[in-house]
Structures are given as C-alpha cells and as structure tokens.
Design a protein around this motif. Structure first.
Motif, PDB file in Angstrom:
ATOM      1  N   ALA A 128       0.840  -1.203   0.000  1.00 29.08           N
ATOM      2  CA  ALA A 128       0.000   0.000   0.000  1.00 29.08           C
ATOM      3  C   ALA A 128       0.875   1.252   0.000  1.00 29.08           C
ATOM      4  O   ALA A 128       1.816   1.342  -0.776  1.00 29.08           O
ATOM      5  CB  ALA A 128      -0.969  -0.035   1.181  1.00 29.08           C
ATOM      6  N   THR A 129       0.615   2.187   0.901  1.00 29.91           N
ATOM      7  CA  THR A 129       1.316   3.474   0.876  1.00 29.91           C
ATOM      8  C   THR A 129       2.628   3.475   1.655  1.00 29.91           C
ATOM      9  O   THR A 129       3.224   4.530   1.862  1.00 29.91           O
ATOM     10  CB  THR A 129       0.392   4.580   1.405  1.00 29.91           C
ATOM     11  N   GLU A 166       3.590   5.567  -5.281  1.00 28.38           N
ATOM     12  CA  GLU A 166       4.153   6.922  -5.320  1.00 28.38           C
ATOM     13  C   GLU A 166       4.280   7.490  -3.912  1.00 28.38           C
ATOM     14  O   GLU A 166       5.300   8.080  -3.547  1.00 28.38           O
ATOM     15  CB  GLU A 166       3.273   7.828  -6.178  1.00 28.38           C
ATOM     16  N   THR A 167       3.244   7.290  -3.097  1.00 28.04           N
ATOM     17  CA  THR A 167       3.295   7.741  -1.698  1.00 28.04           C
ATOM     18  C   THR A 167       4.392   7.016  -0.943  1.00 28.04           C
ATOM     19  O   THR A 167       5.152   7.629  -0.179  1.00 28.04           O
ATOM     20  CB  THR A 167       1.941   7.504  -1.013  1.00 28.04           C
ATOM     21  N   ALA A 168       4.504   5.699  -1.144  1.00 25.92           N
ATOM     22  CA  ALA A 168       5.526   4.922  -0.456  1.00 25.92           C
ATOM     23  C   ALA A 168       6.930   5.391  -0.842  1.00 25.92           C
ATOM     24  O   ALA A 168       7.816   5.492   0.023  1.00 25.92           O
ATOM     25  CB  ALA A 168       5.354   3.443  -0.782  1.00 25.92           C
ATOM     26  N   ARG A 169       7.133   5.665  -2.112  1.00 26.51           N
ATOM     27  CA  ARG A 169       8.468   6.105  -2.544  1.00 26.51           C
ATOM     28  C   ARG A 169       8.828   7.466  -1.958  1.00 26.51           C
ATOM     29  O   ARG A 169       9.979   7.708  -1.577  1.00 26.51           O
ATOM     30  CB  ARG A 169       8.513   6.161  -4.076  1.00 26.51           C
ATOM     31  N   LYS A 170       7.865   8.360  -1.878  1.00 23.93           N
ATOM     32  CA  LYS A 170       8.130   9.678  -1.290  1.00 23.93           C
ATOM     33  C   LYS A 170       8.439   9.557   0.197  1.00 23.93           C
ATOM     34  O   LYS A 170       9.288  10.283   0.721  1.00 23.93           O
ATOM     35  CB  LYS A 170       6.925  10.605  -1.499  1.00 23.93           C
ATOM     36  N   GLY A 171       7.732   8.661   0.878  1.00 20.35           N
ATOM     37  CA  GLY A 171       7.965   8.476   2.310  1.00 20.35           C
ATOM     38  C   GLY A 171       7.606   9.691   3.142  1.00 20.35           C
ATOM     39  O   GLY A 171       8.204   9.923   4.190  1.00 20.35           O
ATOM     40  N   GLN A 199       3.267  20.175   8.766  1.00 19.21           N
ATOM     41  CA  GLN A 199       2.389  19.146   9.320  1.00 19.21           C
ATOM     42  C   GLN A 199       2.683  17.765   8.751  1.00 19.21           C
ATOM     43  O   GLN A 199       1.865  16.856   8.857  1.00 19.21           O
ATOM     44  CB  GLN A 199       0.926  19.522   9.053  1.00 19.21           C
ATOM     45  N   PHE A 200       3.864  17.602   8.167  1.00 21.31           N
ATOM     46  CA  PHE A 200       4.259  16.327   7.576  1.00 21.31           C
ATOM     47  C   PHE A 200       5.593  15.859   8.159  1.00 21.31           C
ATOM     48  O   PHE A 200       6.351  16.656   8.727  1.00 21.31           O
ATOM     49  CB  PHE A 200       4.391  16.454   6.056  1.00 21.31           C
ATOM     50  N   ALA A 201       5.852  14.566   7.997  1.00 22.26           N
ATOM     51  CA  ALA A 201       7.123  13.998   8.426  1.00 22.26           C
ATOM     52  C   ALA A 201       7.636  13.067   7.331  1.00 22.26           C
ATOM     53  O   ALA A 201       6.851  12.401   6.648  1.00 22.26           O
ATOM     54  CB  ALA A 201       6.966  13.225   9.737  1.00 22.26           C
ATOM     55  N   CYS A 202       8.943  13.036   7.164  1.00 23.63           N
ATOM     56  CA  CYS A 202       9.582  12.201   6.135  1.00 23.63           C
ATOM     57  C   CYS A 202      10.381  11.093   6.803  1.00 23.63           C
ATOM     58  O   CYS A 202      11.060  11.331   7.816  1.00 23.63           O
ATOM     59  CB  CYS A 202      10.499  13.075   5.277  1.00 23.63           C
TER      60      CYS A 202
END
Length: 290
Positions: A128-129, A166-171, A199-202
């Motif tokens: 999934a993501t 795409e979401t998983a690759r961006k992390g 409001q995001f984390a990598c």
C-alpha cells in the motif's frame, strides 16, 4: 426520474453515467482475471462510484468507453483500476504483535545465524502506501544496531497501485499518520517538515536504504527468486476467492525455506487452504518440512 441499470444515462443526483449490466459483467471478469478480486453484485454501486473518478480523469463519456480502454491496453490502466476498487487501509505498527515477534524473537535469531555475512530478506506483499515496509525497516534497523554482525538485510515492498507506490516512494506522511509510532521512534526515524510541510514527516534515509519499492501484480509472474525469511501479506487475500488464495499461498511456500514465516491480516486465515504451513500465533504461519 426512474432509470434502469441497462443504460449509461445520467441520473439526477448521481453526477455521472450509470454502470450498465454489460459493462459491470465485463469489469467483474476483467478484475478477477487480472487481479484475482471477486466482485459480487453488491459491489456494483461501489465500483460505479469509484470508477467515476477514472472516467473524469480520462475524460471519458461513459463506462462503455472505459471498458474499451481496458480492452485496448489492459496493463496500462490495471493499476489505476485496482487502486479504485480496493481499499488501502494501513498504518504504522498495525497489528503490533507481529512486530513484537520480529523484535523479540525472529530478528535476533536470524541476525545471529547470519552474522558472518548472511542474507536476510523480508517481503511486504501489498505494501500500500508504505507504512508496513517502513515499520519493518524500523525494527530491522534497530535489531541490526543491537545485535551487530555483517548481515546483508533488505526489505522488498510491492503493490499494484501506482498512487500507493508513489506515496511509499516519497515516504512523506501527515503527522497524524504517525499515531502508532512511539515518541522515541518518531524522533529517531522521522524528519519533521518545515514551511508548507510543517504538518508532515519524512522517513529517515536509513529506512529508505533498507527498502526497495517496486510495482508487482501478485497474480502475474514474479521476478524475484527468494528465498525470503518472512513474507508479510496482510489484509490482501480478503479480496480473493478460495482458488486464488490457494495458488498464492503455494507460491509463497515456494519462496520460503523450511522455517520461514508468513504473516496474514487479522481477518485472514490459511485454514483448509494449504498444508505447507503451521499456525504458530495470531495470523502467524511457519513453513514446515516437506
């Protein structure tokens, strides 16, 4: 105004064309053959609602035109179709008992056995993501630090959905998605965004190093040869019928050595589907001897 399900005319309040019987039957057959997902009649409204977005994205007039797209280029649209009709529900440390087993028992044992340069491989099938493989990466990185050794450790993460990959690759995840991650692990394994990304984390680069993210249809050919020490296929086979599950579990058995582990989701079971595995815990299976 009344309308039948046999045409593709717009209905007041629906905001788009109807999914006719012929198109729904085509989609049911197509999805089963290409994705292994069995769509009952009760899924018609769900399929119609979710695929309306694809019609708009592709600027198609009706579902007949969408079916023509699938006929012309089945593989080009397959990932988008699978994304639309399935629900990618995932979270960091979801079903935490699986990661407790890895942390407390399996990873220390595997690392000890492979300290002299062995190979440790985990597969997140239906990632999934990305929350599942990055959770695996956290516990794996911590175990490697704690138990040492020259271990070649990698995690394979695969999914059919282009958007999820795409979401998983961006992390990069909204802060609220880190609810299942302890404060200590948040500090250690995530970088807080700034400015518009406040409001995001990598995920930490160290976790990215451990994870390879690739597109894969579980029903098609698999390029990897294995073996894997463990395969996570959680909340994936709930969409499959019995024959598809049997084939998939047999293929997993072929990529796991004796004593290898298969993790399923909380509502899934291998009961009566494969005799290569023994149930050893809550949705945890271990491959037995041949």
């Amino acid at each position: 105004m009344a309308a039948t399900m046999d045409n593709n005319t717009a209905v007041a309040g629906m905001g788009g064309p109807l999914l006719g019987n012929a198109e729904f039957e085509f989609l049911r057959t197509f999805v089963y053959e290409h994705c292994g997902i069995s769509l009952g009649e009760h899924k018609r409204q769900l399929v119609q609602g979710r695929l309306l977005r694809r019609l708009r994205a592709l600027q198609l007039r009706d579902f007949a035109a969408y079916c023509d797209v699938l006929r012309r280029d089945p593989h080009g649209e397959l990932g988008e179709l699978a994304s639309a009709i399935s629900t990618n529900v995932t979270a960091f440390f979801r079903e935490s008992h699986h990661f407790d087993l890895l942390t407390n028992e399996l990873l220390p044992r595997w690392i000890s056995e492979k300290k002299s340069g062995g190979r440790l491989r985990l597969w997140s099938a239906g990632c999934a993501t990305g929350e599942e493989p990055y959770t695996l990466a956290m516990v794996l990185a911590e175990a490697l630090e704690k138990h040492g050794g020259n271990v070649d450790a990698k995690i394979l993460a695969t999914d059919l959905s282009p958007q999820a990959l795409e979401t998983a690759r961006k992390g990069i995840y909204p802060i609220e998605r880190l609810e299942g991650v302890s404060a200590e692990r948040r500090r250690r394994w995530f970088l807080r965004g700034e400015g518009e990304y406040e409001q995001f984390a990598c995920v930490h680069p160290r976790l990215r190093e451990l994870v390879s993210i690739l597109p894969l249809n579980l029903l098609h050919e698999w390029p990897m040869q294995g073996p894997f020490d463990a395969i996570f296929c959680r909340n994936v086979v709930i969409y499959f019928d019995k024959p598809t599950k049997q084939r998939l579990f047999q293929r997993y058995a072929g990529l796991l050595p004796e004593g290898g582990y298969l993790f399923l989701g909380h509502s899934e079971s291998m009961y009566g589907l494969n005799d290569s595995f023994d149930l050893i815990g809550r949705t945890v299976y271990r491959k037995g001897s041949a």
